[in-house]
Design a protein around this motif. Structure first.
Motif, short mmCIF file in Angstrom:
data_model
loop_
_atom_site.label_atom_id
_atom_site.label_comp_id
_atom_site.label_asym_id
_atom_site.label_seq_id
_atom_site.Cartn_x
_atom_site.Cartn_y
_atom_site.Cartn_z
N THR A 160 0.82 -1.21 0.00
CA THR A 160 0.00 0.00 0.00
C THR A 160 0.85 1.26 0.00
O THR A 160 0.33 2.37 0.15
N ASN A 161 2.14 1.11 -0.16
CA ASN A 161 3.04 2.26 -0.13
C ASN A 161 2.92 3.06 -1.44
O ASN A 161 2.81 2.50 -2.52
N GLY A 162 2.94 4.37 -1.31
CA GLY A 162 2.86 5.20 -2.51
C GLY A 162 1.44 5.64 -2.80
O GLY A 162 0.48 5.29 -2.09
N ALA A 163 1.29 6.39 -3.87
CA ALA A 163 -0.01 7.00 -4.20
C ALA A 163 -1.08 5.95 -4.48
O ALA A 163 -2.19 6.04 -3.98
N SER A 164 -0.77 4.96 -5.29
CA SER A 164 -1.78 3.96 -5.63
C SER A 164 -1.39 2.56 -5.20
O SER A 164 -2.21 1.66 -5.16
N GLY A 165 -0.10 2.36 -4.86
CA GLY A 165 0.33 1.06 -4.37
C GLY A 165 0.10 -0.04 -5.39
O GLY A 165 -0.04 0.21 -6.59
N SER A 166 0.06 -1.25 -4.89
CA SER A 166 -0.16 -2.42 -5.75
C SER A 166 -1.42 -3.13 -5.28
O SER A 166 -1.36 -4.17 -4.63
N TRP A 167 -2.57 -2.55 -5.61
CA TRP A 167 -3.81 -3.08 -5.06
C TRP A 167 -4.14 -4.48 -5.61
O TRP A 167 -4.71 -5.31 -4.90
N ARG A 168 -3.75 -4.75 -6.84
CA ARG A 168 -3.99 -6.09 -7.38
C ARG A 168 -3.17 -7.13 -6.63
O ARG A 168 -3.65 -8.23 -6.33
N LYS A 169 -1.92 -6.80 -6.34
CA LYS A 169 -1.08 -7.71 -5.57
C LYS A 169 -1.61 -7.88 -4.15
O LYS A 169 -1.50 -8.95 -3.56
N LEU A 170 -2.19 -6.80 -3.61
CA LEU A 170 -2.76 -6.89 -2.27
C LEU A 170 -3.95 -7.84 -2.25
O LEU A 170 -4.10 -8.64 -1.32
N MET B 46 -11.50 -8.31 -7.64
CA MET B 46 -11.29 -7.25 -8.61
C MET B 46 -12.62 -6.84 -9.25
O MET B 46 -12.90 -5.65 -9.45
N VAL B 47 -13.46 -7.83 -9.54
CA VAL B 47 -14.78 -7.55 -10.13
C VAL B 47 -15.64 -6.76 -9.14
O VAL B 47 -16.36 -5.82 -9.53
N ASP B 48 -15.59 -7.12 -7.86
CA ASP B 48 -16.34 -6.39 -6.84
C ASP B 48 -15.97 -4.90 -6.87
O ASP B 48 -16.84 -4.02 -6.88
N LEU B 49 -14.68 -4.63 -6.88
CA LEU B 49 -14.20 -3.25 -6.85
C LEU B 49 -14.56 -2.51 -8.14
O LEU B 49 -14.93 -1.33 -8.12
N GLU B 50 -14.46 -3.20 -9.26
CA GLU B 50 -14.80 -2.58 -10.53
C GLU B 50 -16.27 -2.19 -10.57
O GLU B 50 -16.63 -1.10 -11.03
N ASN B 51 -17.15 -3.07 -10.11
CA ASN B 51 -18.58 -2.77 -10.09
C ASN B 51 -18.90 -1.60 -9.15
O ASN B 51 -19.72 -0.73 -9.46
N GLU C 192 -11.23 0.79 2.38
CA GLU C 192 -11.44 2.05 1.68
C GLU C 192 -10.24 2.38 0.78
O GLU C 192 -10.41 2.94 -0.31
N TRP C 193 -9.04 2.04 1.24
CA TRP C 193 -7.85 2.25 0.41
C TRP C 193 -7.94 1.42 -0.86
O TRP C 193 -7.62 1.91 -1.95
N LEU C 194 -8.38 0.18 -0.72
CA LEU C 194 -8.55 -0.68 -1.89
C LEU C 194 -9.54 -0.08 -2.88
O LEU C 194 -9.32 -0.09 -4.09
#
Length: 213
Positions: free
Chosen positions: A18-28, A50-55, A79-81
């Protein structure tokens, strides 16, 4: 406070991802899938796909919702995700009680900016509107909230028109108040606009207040 080594290692990995502006949310998300269920739930009650977040973010974009205030957000990892998956187009803020705990060495660090109830003499219109008003459109979020009295008080002074409720499907027998499907909202124009069924039988419900005075 004793924390198991496996949990410490998992926290270090989450902090890294989660480090940085957008981090690596897919890896998380992938990392969450690798955790044992007990530890997974301890770190984050809901691990969306990923589908949940996209919707979820598709609905926000459709209605031009640009800011979210999450009540009782805890660390704000969910919320970060949400924000990271949406390319940081959504401004996320949290509201919590007990500043001493969330800023102590025992607490998981905050992943989104936190406001604290005790910073206000009382929960009044100016306090909530300072966190989230309706220009541009914002939403107030409750995730697995379980305090009817507090919920109604937040709702009474909220000046925006979007409400997001996340919780279990009623058939699971897990009690939350409000429940996203049966929230028993005050009879002042709240209309269910969208229901998303997330993984592990979690429900995300979007309500719009159609008669703002």
């Amino acid at each position: 406070m004793f924390v198991e080594q496996s949990e410490l290692e998992s926290l270090r990995e989450i902090y890294y991802l989660t480090n940085g502006a957008s981090g690596s949310w897919r890896k998380l998300l992938a990392f969450g899938d690798s955790l044992e269920q007990q530890l997974k739930r301890k770190l984050l009650w809901i691990w969306p796909t990923m589908v949940d977040l996209e919707n979820h973010n598709h609905f926000l974009a459709k209605h031009h919702i640009q800011r979210i205030l999450s009540i009782g957000c805890g660390s704000g990892l969910l919320e970060w995700l949400m924000a990271a998956a949406g390319g940081q187009k959504i401004s996320m803020h949290g509201l919590e009680v007990d500043r001493n705990w969330w800023q102590s060495k025992y607490s998981v660090r905050s992943f989104i900016p936190l406001n604290y109830v005790e910073d206000a003499d009382q929960l009044d219109d100016s306090f909530l509107s300072g966190c989230c008003n309706d220009a541009p459109p914002c939403a107030m979020l409750f995730c697995y909230f379980n305090n009817r009295r507090a919920f109604l008080e937040y709702l009474r002074i909220y000046q925006g028109k979007w409400l997001i409720l996340i919780g279990p499907h009623p058939a699971l027998g897990i009690h939350t108040d409000p429940n996203p499907i049966q929230p028993q909202l005050p009879a002042d124009g709240w209309v269910l606009r969208e229901r998303l069924d997330w993984t592990d039988r979690n429900v995300v419900a979007f309500y719009e207040k159609c008669s703002i005075i």
